[in-house]
Motif scaffolding. Sequence first.
Motif, PDB file in Angstrom:
ATOM      1  N   THR A 233       1.539   6.265  -7.127  1.00  0.00           N
ATOM      2  CA  THR A 233       0.335   6.933  -7.616  1.00  0.00           C
ATOM      3  C   THR A 233       0.431   8.441  -7.437  1.00  0.00           C
ATOM      4  N   SER A 234       0.960   8.880  -6.313  1.00  0.00           N
ATOM      5  CA  SER A 234       1.109  10.313  -6.058  1.00  0.00           C
ATOM      6  C   SER A 234       1.935  10.977  -7.146  1.00  0.00           C
ATOM      7  N   ARG A 235       3.005  10.317  -7.548  1.00  0.00           N
ATOM      8  CA  ARG A 235       3.860  10.890  -8.583  1.00  0.00           C
ATOM      9  C   ARG A 235       3.234  10.790  -9.964  1.00  0.00           C
TER      10      ARG A 235
ATOM     11  N   SER B 130      -1.818   9.575   0.474  1.00  0.00           N
ATOM     12  CA  SER B 130      -1.157   8.725   1.467  1.00  0.00           C
ATOM     13  C   SER B 130      -1.550   7.262   1.372  1.00  0.00           C
ATOM     14  N   ASP B 131      -2.782   6.987   0.934  1.00  0.00           N
ATOM     15  CA  ASP B 131      -3.275   5.614   0.890  1.00  0.00           C
ATOM     16  C   ASP B 131      -4.129   5.427  -0.363  1.00  0.00           C
TER      17      ASP B 131
ATOM     18  N   ALA C 182       0.263  -1.853 -11.247  1.00  0.00           N
ATOM     19  CA  ALA C 182       1.410  -1.052 -11.682  1.00  0.00           C
ATOM     20  C   ALA C 182       1.188  -0.489 -13.079  1.00  0.00           C
ATOM     21  N   ALA C 183       0.589  -1.286 -13.962  1.00  0.00           N
ATOM     22  CA  ALA C 183       0.309  -0.820 -15.328  1.00  0.00           C
ATOM     23  C   ALA C 183      -0.718   0.308 -15.317  1.00  0.00           C
ATOM     24  N   VAL C 184      -1.727   0.212 -14.429  1.00  0.00           N
ATOM     25  CA  VAL C 184      -2.732   1.272 -14.331  1.00  0.00           C
ATOM     26  C   VAL C 184      -2.080   2.567 -13.843  1.00  0.00           C
ATOM     27  N   VAL C 185      -1.166   2.458 -12.883  1.00  0.00           N
ATOM     28  CA  VAL C 185      -0.454   3.640 -12.380  1.00  0.00           C
ATOM     29  C   VAL C 185       0.404   4.241 -13.487  1.00  0.00           C
TER      30      VAL C 185
ATOM     31  N   GLY D  12       0.814  -1.212   0.000  1.00  0.00           N
ATOM     32  CA  GLY D  12       0.000   0.000   0.000  1.00  0.00           C
ATOM     33  C   GLY D  12       0.844   1.257   0.000  1.00  0.00           C
ATOM     34  N   LEU D  13       1.903   1.257   0.784  1.00  0.00           N
ATOM     35  CA  LEU D  13       2.786   2.418   0.829  1.00  0.00           C
ATOM     36  C   LEU D  13       3.496   2.625  -0.508  1.00  0.00           C
ATOM     37  N   ALA D  14       3.932   1.519  -1.126  1.00  0.00           N
ATOM     38  CA  ALA D  14       4.629   1.627  -2.407  1.00  0.00           C
ATOM     39  C   ALA D  14       3.703   2.157  -3.501  1.00  0.00           C
ATOM     40  N   PHE D  15       2.490   1.618  -3.578  1.00  0.00           N
ATOM     41  CA  PHE D  15       1.562   2.074  -4.612  1.00  0.00           C
ATOM     42  C   PHE D  15       1.112   3.512  -4.360  1.00  0.00           C
TER      43      PHE D  15
END
Length: 242
Positions: free
Chosen positions: A148-150, A157-158, A225-228, A141-144
């Motif tokens: 996602t933020s970037r 945050s979540d 990851a692909a969606v991000v 969750g933290l990694a995604f």
Amino acid sequence: MWMQSRVVAVVPAWDEAPRIGRVVRAMPEVVDAVVVVDDASRDGTTEAARGAGDGRLHVVRHERNRGVGAAIVTGYRRAGELVSGDRDVFVVMAGDGQMDPHDLPALIDPVVRDDADYVKGNRFGSRDVVRTMPPTRLLGGLAFSWATSRAIGVSVSDSQCGYTALARAAWTRLDLDRLWPRYGYPNDLLSQLALRGLRIAEVPVRAVYADEVSRLKPRHVPVVAAVVARAWVRRLRAARLG
């Protein structure tokens, strides 16, 4: 109703017969309508939801399994038929009981007050998250959330928390037909919101882990990851177009 705004809870559910009745019965009084979207369950989820005996309940059933994102889109569309005010709120709560109904007022409050268009629950803002959340889910969750933020240009945050509140006025600006239908839906929705300049906020929520069955598998990680990555490309393209 909460401060003159009507509240519709959207509950996506797939094979949640042991839990869905408990989720419906726990809905706070501020919720005006409950829309359970049965995503082609095989275990009697629809019957279990109706067995809760809640007069606010509306059940929509998919004839084939279309994914959690598609179920939420179906729920949003039904909610849009039930209420009409710009500051009316669509709240998403999972059918597995992981979301604490006591957190619902804090989640909808920024939308009702017109301080935000979309509010996400932030499980990492809870003091007991390290103790209650499985380590792999916490790290993932933290990694995604970081990625996602970037990708969308807005700090989140979540990103993967499904406990959310959406203003009806913001809902009308979304392209529901193009939202990702399965795992990765939260990231794709955040991308649409950010591109449209809609206001995203977060509030701490408590994650409840009991008898739910996690359907998130390692094979879903590259999909999300692909969606991000797609969200990042979409933002770059929008920037080039001015």
